[in-house]
Write an enzyme that holds these catalytic residues in place. Sequence first.
Site, PDB file in Angstrom:
ATOM      1  N   ILE A  38      -5.540 -96.599 -10.141  1.00 20.99           N
ATOM      2  CA  ILE A  38      -6.102 -95.577  -9.448  1.00 20.99           C
ATOM      3  C   ILE A  38      -5.424 -95.608  -8.200  1.00 20.99           C
ATOM      4  O   ILE A  38      -5.318 -94.414  -7.606  1.00 20.99           O
ATOM      5  CB  ILE A  38      -7.646 -95.699  -9.241  1.00 20.99           C
ATOM      6  N   TYR A 145     -19.566-111.003 -10.272  1.00 21.16           N
ATOM      7  CA  TYR A 145     -18.294-110.964 -10.730  1.00 21.16           C
ATOM      8  C   TYR A 145     -18.399-111.945 -12.299  1.00 21.16           C
ATOM      9  O   TYR A 145     -17.945-111.642 -13.072  1.00 21.16           O
ATOM     10  CB  TYR A 145     -17.335-111.481  -9.964  1.00 21.16           C
TER      11      TYR A 145
HETATM   12  N1  SER Z   1      -9.605-115.378  -8.147  1.00 20.80           N
HETATM   13  C1  SER Z   1     -10.740-114.691  -8.557  1.00 20.80           C
HETATM   14  C2  SER Z   1     -11.930-114.671  -7.503  1.00 20.80           C
HETATM   15  O1  SER Z   1     -11.790-115.555  -6.631  1.00 20.80           O
HETATM   16  C3  SER Z   1     -11.385-115.906  -9.649  1.00 20.80           C
HETATM   17  O2  SER Z   1     -11.211-115.004 -10.885  1.00 20.80           O
HETATM   18  O3  SER Z   1     -12.664-113.954  -7.520  1.00 20.80           O
END
Ligand code: SER
Length: 314
Positions: A38, A145
């Site tokens: 994007i 996440y």
């Molecule tokens: N580097 C990533 C993060 O800190 C870990 O998957 O979100």
Amino acid sequence: MKKKDTILVIGAAGQIGTDLVLALRKKHGTENVIAADINIPSKQITENGLFVQLDVLDKTKVENTVKTHKVTQVYLLAALLSATAEKKPDFAWKLNMVSLFTILNLAKNKLIEKVFWPSSIAVFGPNAPKQNCNQYAVTDPQTVYGISKLAGERWCEYYNKNYNVDVRSLRYPGLISYKSDPGGGTTDYAVHIYHEALKNKHYDCYLSENTALPMMYMEDAINATLQIMDTDSKNIKIRSSYNLSGISFTPKQVFESIKLHIPNFTINYKPDERQKIADSWPASINDSNAREDWGWNEAFDLKKMSSEMLKRLK
Ligand code: SER
């Protein structure tokens, strides 16, 4: 002879994307690797090959891009990382999951042959072992996440088992690269510290000095990615995502390793909200499955990585 692959890298302007597009172009030929994002990637990517500006949430455009260019492999790297995702949970969930379904469904419908999708050490949570965390340790992620990565892993395995989709995945640790900046993760400090050491001889670290986390030099991560995508399908015994381990270190240890090169380098520790995320993750990872199944082996330790980072960034 097998026809040449046409590869689409979605998220080409990001931290992994930048390095991966360049490595894939070297390996498969510039004309066979399309960069998409994007955002506009760095010149090294737009000036030496095809770039398509693409919002991964625009399913029609993703599908059209795949069809127009007869794409055979997709590397789907677009995502919000841990720290940013905490600030925009709804959008992070949408971006991280919808993009994956779009690509998995294209593969299910035989429009693409092979998919790479990154997972993360963030699938683990406080009840996983801190040290040498194994592949099948309990996964109780505490972040948006991590939840999205864990759900994504389950869907990858589901699409493989039920629809025969050839999807391959790695649980990346924190990645350290000189070519591009990290994009809103908890492990970003391990990149910023090198830039600040060279520029200001001082770094304010947002994690406490003894917070050990799994990390890896980007060259190793790229090699692991190329390796898992190259290996024969029968060697991929794990279709959710493989644990992958390089180095484990604390802010203090990386500081000390930089100090060997820049003796007047100083550091302060001022933990912020990212400390809580870091505390919920393992400190080191057991990746024996990757080593056994497809021969993974890292090349960089902390000392070698620090020398290389400082040399390249200069
Ligand atoms: N580097 C990533 C993060 O800190 C870990 O998957 O979100």
